[in-house]
Design a protein around this motif. Structure first.
Motif, PDB file in Angstrom:
ATOM      1  N   SER A  17      41.229  49.629  42.053  1.00 58.31           N
ATOM      2  CA  SER A  17      40.201  48.593  42.035  1.00 58.31           C
ATOM      3  C   SER A  17      39.305  48.736  40.813  1.00 58.31           C
ATOM      4  CB  SER A  17      39.367  48.677  43.314  1.00 58.31           C
ATOM      5  OG  SER A  17      38.293  47.783  43.268  1.00 58.31           O
ATOM      6  N   GLU A  18      38.878  49.956  40.510  1.00 55.34           N
ATOM      7  CA  GLU A  18      38.001  50.192  39.363  1.00 55.34           C
ATOM      8  C   GLU A  18      38.692  49.806  38.056  1.00 55.34           C
ATOM      9  OE1 GLU A  18      34.849  50.988  39.312  1.00 55.34           O
ATOM     10  OE2 GLU A  18      34.648  51.335  41.455  1.00 55.34           O
ATOM     11  N   LYS A  19      39.948  50.192  37.910  1.00 53.53           N
ATOM     12  CA  LYS A  19      40.680  49.874  36.681  1.00 53.53           C
ATOM     13  C   LYS A  19      40.877  48.371  36.530  1.00 53.53           C
ATOM     14  CE  LYS A  19      43.112  54.271  36.592  1.00 53.53           C
ATOM     15  NZ  LYS A  19      44.377  54.959  36.828  1.00 53.53           N
ATOM     16  N   VAL A  20      41.211  47.702  37.612  1.00 52.70           N
ATOM     17  CA  VAL A  20      41.459  46.266  37.554  1.00 52.70           C
ATOM     18  C   VAL A  20      40.169  45.506  37.255  1.00 52.70           C
ATOM     19  CG1 VAL A  20      42.151  44.264  38.938  1.00 52.70           C
ATOM     20  CG2 VAL A  20      43.535  46.335  38.962  1.00 52.70           C
ATOM     21  N   LYS A  21      39.033  45.969  37.798  1.00 55.47           N
ATOM     22  CA  LYS A  21      37.757  45.306  37.505  1.00 55.47           C
ATOM     23  C   LYS A  21      37.475  45.333  35.999  1.00 55.47           C
ATOM     24  CE  LYS A  21      35.345  47.588  40.629  1.00 55.47           C
ATOM     25  NZ  LYS A  21      34.267  48.095  41.477  1.00 55.47           N
ATOM     26  N   VAL A  22      37.750  46.456  35.361  1.00 60.22           N
ATOM     27  CA  VAL A  22      37.524  46.563  33.916  1.00 60.22           C
ATOM     28  C   VAL A  22      38.461  45.623  33.165  1.00 60.22           C
ATOM     29  CG1 VAL A  22      37.688  48.111  31.941  1.00 60.22           C
ATOM     30  CG2 VAL A  22      36.622  48.907  34.039  1.00 60.22           C
ATOM     31  N   VAL A  23      39.718  45.577  33.566  1.00 59.86           N
ATOM     32  CA  VAL A  23      40.689  44.701  32.907  1.00 59.86           C
ATOM     33  C   VAL A  23      40.274  43.233  33.076  1.00 59.86           C
ATOM     34  CG1 VAL A  23      43.077  43.876  33.007  1.00 59.86           C
ATOM     35  CG2 VAL A  23      42.603  46.322  33.080  1.00 59.86           C
ATOM     36  N   LEU A  24      39.857  42.858  34.272  1.00 57.60           N
ATOM     37  CA  LEU A  24      39.428  41.485  34.515  1.00 57.60           C
ATOM     38  C   LEU A  24      38.189  41.133  33.702  1.00 57.60           C
ATOM     39  CD1 LEU A  24      39.936  41.243  38.382  1.00 57.60           C
ATOM     40  CD2 LEU A  24      41.253  40.063  36.617  1.00 57.60           C
ATOM     41  N   LYS A  25      37.285  42.076  33.576  1.00 57.32           N
ATOM     42  CA  LYS A  25      36.069  41.833  32.798  1.00 57.32           C
ATOM     43  C   LYS A  25      36.414  41.633  31.322  1.00 57.32           C
ATOM     44  CE  LYS A  25      31.701  43.936  31.467  1.00 57.32           C
ATOM     45  NZ  LYS A  25      30.882  45.126  31.538  1.00 57.32           N
ATOM     46  N   ARG A  26      37.289  42.481  30.798  1.00 56.67           N
ATOM     47  CA  ARG A  26      37.688  42.364  29.392  1.00 56.67           C
ATOM     48  C   ARG A  26      38.453  41.077  29.127  1.00 56.67           C
ATOM     49  NH1 ARG A  26      39.343  48.648  28.269  1.00 56.67           N
ATOM     50  NH2 ARG A  26      37.197  49.401  28.128  1.00 56.67           N
ATOM     51  N   ALA A  27      39.155  40.581  30.133  1.00 55.36           N
ATOM     52  CA  ALA A  27      39.910  39.338  29.989  1.00 55.36           C
ATOM     53  C   ALA A  27      39.036  38.109  30.274  1.00 55.36           C
ATOM     54  CB  ALA A  27      41.110  39.351  30.936  1.00 55.36           C
ATOM     55  N   ASN A  28      37.741  38.335  30.512  1.00 53.40           N
ATOM     56  CA  ASN A  28      36.781  37.270  30.822  1.00 53.40           C
ATOM     57  C   ASN A  28      37.182  36.460  32.053  1.00 53.40           C
ATOM     58  OD1 ASN A  28      34.914  37.834  28.781  1.00 53.40           O
ATOM     59  ND2 ASN A  28      36.196  36.778  27.283  1.00 53.40           N
ATOM     60  N   LEU A  29      37.732  37.140  33.057  1.00 53.25           N
ATOM     61  CA  LEU A  29      38.069  36.488  34.316  1.00 53.25           C
ATOM     62  C   LEU A  29      37.008  36.727  35.383  1.00 53.25           C
ATOM     63  CD1 LEU A  29      41.892  37.210  34.410  1.00 53.25           C
ATOM     64  CD2 LEU A  29      40.754  35.053  33.881  1.00 53.25           C
ATOM     65  N   VAL A  30      36.121  37.719  35.147  1.00 53.62           N
ATOM     66  CA  VAL A  30      35.003  38.004  36.038  1.00 53.62           C
ATOM     67  C   VAL A  30      33.795  38.375  35.191  1.00 53.62           C
ATOM     68  CG1 VAL A  30      36.456  38.790  37.957  1.00 53.62           C
ATOM     69  CG2 VAL A  30      35.600  40.448  36.322  1.00 53.62           C
ATOM     70  N   ARG A  31      32.625  38.375  35.808  1.00 54.04           N
ATOM     71  CA  ARG A  31      31.387  38.756  35.140  1.00 54.04           C
ATOM     72  C   ARG A  31      30.790  39.951  35.871  1.00 54.04           C
ATOM     73  NH1 ARG A  31      27.536  34.203  35.582  1.00 54.04           N
ATOM     74  NH2 ARG A  31      26.469  35.148  33.817  1.00 54.04           N
ATOM     75  N   HIS A  32      30.130  40.843  35.117  1.00 57.65           N
ATOM     76  CA  HIS A  32      29.521  42.030  35.709  1.00 57.65           C
ATOM     77  C   HIS A  32      28.085  42.166  35.237  1.00 57.65           C
ATOM     78  CE1 HIS A  32      29.067  46.606  36.005  1.00 57.65           C
ATOM     79  NE2 HIS A  32      28.980  46.110  37.215  1.00 57.65           N
TER      80      HIS A  32
END
Length: 169
Positions: free
Chosen positions: A113-128
């Motif tokens: 989950s932690e790794k995927v959150k970072v990947v999604l953030k870098r791909a601009n699919l989520v915001r943190h």
């Protein structure tokens, strides 16, 4: 004249009374923290559950409209779980711990989950939002998140090349 031993004894008693008062306050603080943790967990569970009321279809309506907007389809099942959970959460978003719990309930590990959150953030699919420790779907949550769109947010600055070390033969 007062005996020095009596003076020291009285100071010790005063310190013991102060210590007892601090212990009582600490106990109350710990009880409050435990209650808060329980409430947060209940909130996460409520957000994760879909309650079907009689006569109501829990699925979103088909067709156009903002309510029918679906999360994008992704190849990674964990990424899909996270994006869908954030889409369901709306403007409230979810904490990182809540996302980890949702992913864990689906049978995946927290590290994934932690790794995927970072990947999604870098791909601009989520915001943190680091300050609020919350994650949001694109277009949801606060209008401006400090540090968003800058190099400190994990997105490289434009026209910046990264130096890589050459592989040794």
């Amino acid at each position: 004249m007062a005996d020095p031993a009596d003076s020291v004894t009285e100071k010790i008693r005063a310190c013991d009374r102060a210590d007892a008062a601090l212990q009582a306050a600490l106990t109350e603080i710990l009880k409050s923290r435990a209650e808060i943790a329980g409430l947060r967990e209940s909130l996460v569970n409520l957000r994760a559950e879909t309650v079907a009321l009689p006569g109501l279809d829990p699925r979103p309506p088909e067709g156009g409209g903002a309510e029918a907007a679906q999360a994008p389809r992704l190849r990674s099942p964990v990424a899909q779980i996270i994006v869908e959970a954030l889409a369901e959460a709306g403007d409230a978003g979810l904490s990182g711990m809540a996302l980890n719990q949702i992913v864990a309930r689906k049978g995946f590990q927290k590290d994934t989950s932690e790794k995927v959150k970072v990947v999604l953030k870098r791909a601009n699919l989520v915001r943190h939002d680091r300050a609020a420790t919350h994650w949001y779907a694109i277009g949801k949550g606060p209008k401006h998140i400090p540090g968003e769109g800058t190099q400190s947010a994990g997105v490289p600055a434009p026209n910046v090349t990264r130096k890589t070390r050459k592989k040794s033969p």
